[in-house]
Design a protein around this motif. Structure first.
Motif, PDB file in Angstrom:
ATOM      1  N   GLU A   4       0.741  -1.276   0.108  1.00  0.00           N
ATOM      2  CA  GLU A   4      -0.101   0.013  -0.111  1.00  0.00           C
ATOM      3  C   GLU A   4       0.750   1.263   0.065  1.00  0.00           C
ATOM      4  O   GLU A   4       0.573   2.402  -0.505  1.00  0.00           O
ATOM      5  N   ALA A  14      -5.299  -5.279  -1.150  1.00  0.00           N
ATOM      6  CA  ALA A  14      -4.713  -4.086  -0.547  1.00  0.00           C
ATOM      7  C   ALA A  14      -5.410  -3.024  -0.715  1.00  0.00           C
ATOM      8  O   ALA A  14      -5.601  -1.905   0.150  1.00  0.00           O
ATOM      9  N   ARG A  17      -7.671  -2.659   2.121  1.00  0.00           N
ATOM     10  CA  ARG A  17      -7.204  -2.319   3.350  1.00  0.00           C
ATOM     11  C   ARG A  17      -7.108  -0.544   3.336  1.00  0.00           C
ATOM     12  O   ARG A  17      -6.847   0.138   4.353  1.00  0.00           O
ATOM     13  N   ARG A  20     -10.637   1.130   4.212  1.00  0.00           N
ATOM     14  CA  ARG A  20     -11.434   0.335   5.209  1.00  0.00           C
ATOM     15  C   ARG A  20     -11.393   1.556   6.413  1.00  0.00           C
ATOM     16  O   ARG A  20     -12.642   1.787   7.042  1.00  0.00           O
ATOM     17  N   GLU A  21     -10.379   2.610   6.478  1.00  0.00           N
ATOM     18  CA  GLU A  21     -10.342   3.538   7.541  1.00  0.00           C
ATOM     19  C   GLU A  21     -11.575   4.376   7.298  1.00  0.00           C
ATOM     20  O   GLU A  21     -12.457   4.634   8.307  1.00  0.00           O
TER      21      GLU A  21
END
Length: 233
Positions: A4, A14, A17, A20-21
């Motif tokens: 990332e 990736a 991820r 996702r925040e």
């Protein structure tokens, strides 16, 4: 180094991820759904694995924000993505609608303040020739064709110096004074439009308005020339 953060193409995992925040519910199946709908098109390796670029991740983020914040259907999102692909830019904050960006100032067009400013520079024909890289005979040829207009005292101002230097550059491409006469005709017509726009006005207000109108005329002229060149490429 994690993929990332390495600036390398990302796998679908990736991508999830990375998003996702901001989007806790995003999943691999969601990303694959957006791909199936044609909203993002990652490249594929020889063995068929998806590879997402940073631009792909930004595109998915745009889609997810439009769905979450604006409840846009895929049709509207697709239309806006198409507009972004055509050079438009997204809005800011809660307004994600694609819109035309503000054009950058054209460096070829003098600013209004430059058009208002005046100079006391006066050049003899020999000085003009030396400053522009022309021969005196070429300066005389430009005067004869109306490209240069010396004052009553025979001296040339800054505008003539700019014309002479441009003419010298064009001469290197085989364009002589006789070829440049249409520029004078077009310029005189534009000056006529400026005079029409400020008719009846006097003083600094008229000077400023004339500069503003001239700036817009020059901007239009430059845009038309640029557009014409794109049409010939």
């Amino acid at each position: 180094m994690p993929e990332e953060a390495a600036g390398r193409p990302l796998t679908v995992g990736a991508v999830v991820r990375a998003l996702r925040e901001e989007f806790p519910d995003v999943s691999i199946s969601k990303v694959r759904f957006l791909e199936a709908e044609g909203l993002v098109t990652p490249t594929r390796t020889g063995s068929g694995y998806r590879q997402f670029s940073t631009a792909d991740v930004d595109r998915i983020r745009y889609v997810l924000r439009a769905q979450r914040d604006l409840f846009w259907p895929l049709r509207v999102i697709r239309d806006n993505l198409d507009a972004l692909d055509r050079g438009l830019t997204p809005g800011e904050g809660s307004d994600l609608r694609a819109r035309a960006p503000e054009p950058a100032a054209d460096p070829a067009v003098p600013a209004v303040d430059e058009l208002v400013a005046s100079t006391r520079m006066r050049l003899t024909r020999a000085e003009l020739a030396a400053a522009s890289g022309l021969h005196v005979a070429e300066v005389d040829d430009l005067v004869a064709h109306g490209l240069l207009r010396p004052g009553p005292d025979g001296h040339h101002g800054e505008a003539d110096l700019r014309v002479a230097r441009a003419a010298a550059g064009l001469a290197a491409h085989g364009l002589q004074a006789r070829h440049l006469r249409p520029f004078r005709t077009a310029a005189d017509r534009e000056v006529g439009l400026v005079e029409q726009a400020v008719a009846g006005r006097r003083g600094p207000d008229a000077e400023r308005r004339a500069a503003e109108v001239a700036h817009l005329c020059l901007t239009l002229h430059a845009a038309l020339v640029r557009g014409g060149l794109r049409g010939t490429s």
